[in-house]
Write a protein that holds these residues in place. Structure first.
Motif, mmCIF file in Angstrom:
data_model
loop_
_atom_site.group_PDB
_atom_site.id
_atom_site.type_symbol
_atom_site.label_atom_id
_atom_site.label_comp_id
_atom_site.label_asym_id
_atom_site.label_seq_id
_atom_site.Cartn_x
_atom_site.Cartn_y
_atom_site.Cartn_z
ATOM 1 N N SER A 162 0.878 -1.166 0.000
ATOM 2 C CA SER A 162 0.000 0.000 0.000
ATOM 3 C C SER A 162 0.912 1.211 0.000
ATOM 4 O O SER A 162 1.929 1.234 0.698
ATOM 5 N N LEU A 163 0.545 2.207 -0.797
ATOM 6 C CA LEU A 163 1.364 3.410 -0.909
ATOM 7 C C LEU A 163 0.662 4.583 -0.249
ATOM 8 O O LEU A 163 -0.547 4.750 -0.400
ATOM 9 N N HIS A 164 1.452 5.398 0.448
ATOM 10 C CA HIS A 164 0.913 6.564 1.148
ATOM 11 C C HIS A 164 1.826 7.755 0.895
ATOM 12 O O HIS A 164 3.020 7.594 0.656
ATOM 13 N N GLY A 165 1.262 8.939 0.956
ATOM 14 C CA GLY A 165 2.056 10.159 0.835
ATOM 15 C C GLY A 165 2.831 10.222 -0.474
ATOM 16 O O GLY A 165 2.314 9.883 -1.537
ATOM 17 N N ARG A 166 4.101 10.657 -0.373
ATOM 18 C CA ARG A 166 4.939 10.824 -1.564
ATOM 19 C C ARG A 166 5.139 9.525 -2.337
ATOM 20 O O ARG A 166 5.386 9.554 -3.537
ATOM 21 N N ALA A 167 5.058 8.400 -1.663
ATOM 22 C CA ALA A 167 5.272 7.110 -2.332
ATOM 23 C C ALA A 167 4.238 6.871 -3.433
ATOM 24 O O ALA A 167 4.513 6.153 -4.393
ATOM 25 N N ARG A 168 3.077 7.490 -3.315
ATOM 26 C CA ARG A 168 2.058 7.346 -4.375
ATOM 27 C C ARG A 168 2.536 7.958 -5.682
ATOM 28 O O ARG A 168 2.096 7.576 -6.755
ATOM 29 N N LEU A 169 3.472 8.886 -5.597
ATOM 30 C CA LEU A 169 4.056 9.510 -6.780
ATOM 31 C C LEU A 169 5.414 8.885 -7.132
ATOM 32 O O LEU A 169 5.697 8.630 -8.301
ATOM 33 N N THR A 170 6.253 8.636 -6.117
ATOM 34 C CA THR A 170 7.597 8.134 -6.402
ATOM 35 C C THR A 170 7.592 6.695 -6.914
ATOM 36 O O THR A 170 8.467 6.335 -7.703
ATOM 37 N N TRP A 171 6.632 5.870 -6.486
ATOM 38 C CA TRP A 171 6.601 4.489 -6.989
ATOM 39 C C TRP A 171 6.393 4.459 -8.504
ATOM 40 O O TRP A 171 7.216 3.894 -9.216
ATOM 41 N N PRO A 172 5.326 5.052 -9.031
ATOM 42 C CA PRO A 172 5.134 4.926 -10.489
ATOM 43 C C PRO A 172 6.155 5.697 -11.317
ATOM 44 O O PRO A 172 6.512 5.269 -12.419
ATOM 45 N N LEU A 173 6.643 6.821 -10.803
ATOM 46 C CA LEU A 173 7.556 7.645 -11.601
ATOM 47 C C LEU A 173 9.021 7.239 -11.495
ATOM 48 O O LEU A 173 9.773 7.408 -12.444
ATOM 49 N N PHE A 174 9.414 6.714 -10.350
ATOM 50 C CA PHE A 174 10.827 6.438 -10.130
ATOM 51 C C PHE A 174 11.092 4.971 -9.798
ATOM 52 O O PHE A 174 11.800 4.274 -10.513
ATOM 53 N N PHE A 175 10.504 4.491 -8.705
ATOM 54 C CA PHE A 175 10.849 3.163 -8.216
ATOM 55 C C PHE A 175 10.373 2.024 -9.111
ATOM 56 O O PHE A 175 11.108 1.055 -9.310
ATOM 57 N N ARG A 176 9.157 2.071 -9.640
ATOM 58 C CA ARG A 176 8.669 0.940 -10.447
ATOM 59 C C ARG A 176 9.516 0.688 -11.686
ATOM 60 O O ARG A 176 9.910 -0.464 -11.922
ATOM 61 N N PRO A 177 9.847 1.700 -12.497
ATOM 62 C CA PRO A 177 10.674 1.399 -13.670
ATOM 63 C C PRO A 177 12.040 0.822 -13.299
ATOM 64 O O PRO A 177 12.526 -0.104 -13.956
ATOM 65 N N LEU A 178 12.647 1.351 -12.238
ATOM 66 C CA LEU A 178 13.948 0.835 -11.808
ATOM 67 C C LEU A 178 13.809 -0.569 -11.228
ATOM 68 O O LEU A 178 14.624 -1.455 -11.507
ATOM 69 N N HIS A 179 12.767 -0.771 -10.434
ATOM 70 C CA HIS A 179 12.505 -2.096 -9.853
ATOM 71 C C HIS A 179 12.304 -3.141 -10.953
ATOM 72 O O HIS A 179 12.879 -4.229 -10.899
ATOM 73 N N ASP A 180 11.518 -2.798 -11.963
ATOM 74 C CA ASP A 180 11.268 -3.741 -13.053
ATOM 75 C C ASP A 180 12.556 -4.089 -13.793
ATOM 76 O O ASP A 180 12.807 -5.261 -14.100
ATOM 77 N N ALA A 181 13.391 -3.093 -14.062
ATOM 78 C CA ALA A 181 14.662 -3.344 -14.751
ATOM 79 C C ALA A 181 15.587 -4.198 -13.888
ATOM 80 O O ALA A 181 16.230 -5.129 -14.387
ATOM 81 N N LEU A 182 15.645 -3.903 -12.597
ATOM 82 C CA LEU A 182 16.477 -4.676 -11.689
ATOM 83 C C LEU A 182 16.017 -6.127 -11.641
ATOM 84 O O LEU A 182 16.831 -7.046 -11.748
ATOM 85 N N LEU A 183 14.710 -6.357 -11.478
ATOM 86 C CA LEU A 183 14.203 -7.731 -11.360
ATOM 87 C C LEU A 183 14.403 -8.527 -12.638
ATOM 88 O O LEU A 183 14.741 -9.717 -12.589
ATOM 89 N N GLU A 184 14.236 -7.891 -13.789
ATOM 90 C CA GLU A 184 14.485 -8.614 -15.043
ATOM 91 C C GLU A 184 15.971 -8.925 -15.192
ATOM 92 O O GLU A 184 16.343 -9.990 -15.680
ATOM 93 N N GLY A 185 16.841 -8.018 -14.708
ATOM 94 C CA GLY A 185 18.271 -8.302 -14.690
ATOM 95 C C GLY A 185 18.603 -9.455 -13.754
ATOM 96 O O GLY A 185 19.461 -10.292 -14.052
ATOM 97 N N LEU A 186 17.921 -9.514 -12.615
ATOM 98 C CA LEU A 186 18.104 -10.618 -11.676
ATOM 99 C C LEU A 186 17.695 -11.945 -12.325
ATOM 100 O O LEU A 186 18.405 -12.946 -12.212
ATOM 101 N N LEU A 187 16.583 -11.948 -13.020
ATOM 102 C CA LEU A 187 16.140 -13.177 -13.689
ATOM 103 C C LEU A 187 17.092 -13.551 -14.827
ATOM 104 O O LEU A 187 17.324 -14.741 -15.071
#
Length: 167
Positions: free
Chosen positions: A99-124
């Motif tokens: 669950s996202l609250h406060g600034r995380a509602r903005l930082t997850w889709p704009l910053f963390f999700r794209p980086l997280h997705d790239a990292l996880l695909e690199g891990l796989l």
């Protein structure tokens, strides 16, 4: 609520995946893509309650079994949930639920999700190379991921001493 899933099936036994997952966060990590991302570190044994993290993301080990490693987020602020690796037969899956609250509602889709997705695909990709000797379709970073990495000067800290993690 965020649910982010990355999975890949490998032509190997679950035992080989368990062996690979057991190295995560250790000095002999064969799974985490340390050449491109800040390494994940455990601040003690892989047991419930052990602090861990990578980059600005912090968590505490919550559940450990041969086919599952689950951690609860402690940072960044506004991210309440967990992420986990599971093994089912020849499949390795990573699930992030939060669950996202406060600034995380903005930082997850704009910053963390794209980086997280790239990292996880690199891990796989790294798992695939370790288990099969090659990667059929290596991950390619989008221009946006390359921009975010340059903006945040994201890279590996391999060879640098690991600081103690605080939660």
């Amino acid at each position: 609520m965020v649910r982010n899933v990355h999975t890949r099936r490998f032509p190997v036994s679950a035992d080989r995946l368990v062996s690979l997952l057991d190295t995560l966060g250790t000095p002999h990590d064969r799974l985490w893509p340390v050449a491109d991302w800040p390494p994940t570190r455990l601040d003690g044994p892989r047991t419930p309650g052990t602090p861990a993290g990578h980059g600005p993301v912090r968590y505490v080990v919550e559940e450990v079994s041969p086919d599952r490693l689950r951690c609860r987020f402690t940072a960044p602020a506004g991210v309440d949930g967990h992420h986990e690796f599971t093994i089912d037969g020849g499949a390795l899956t990573h699930v992030l639920e939060a669950s996202l609250h406060g600034r995380a509602r903005l930082t997850w889709p704009l910053f963390f999700r794209p980086l997280h997705d790239a990292l996880l695909e690199g891990l796989l990709d790294r798992a695939e190379r370790d288990l099969t000797g090659r990667v059929a379709r290596p991950v390619r970073w989008s221009p946006y991921v390359r921009f975010l990495r340059a903006l945040g000067k994201i890279g590996s800290r391999v060879g640098r001493p690991a600081a103690k993690l605080r939660t």
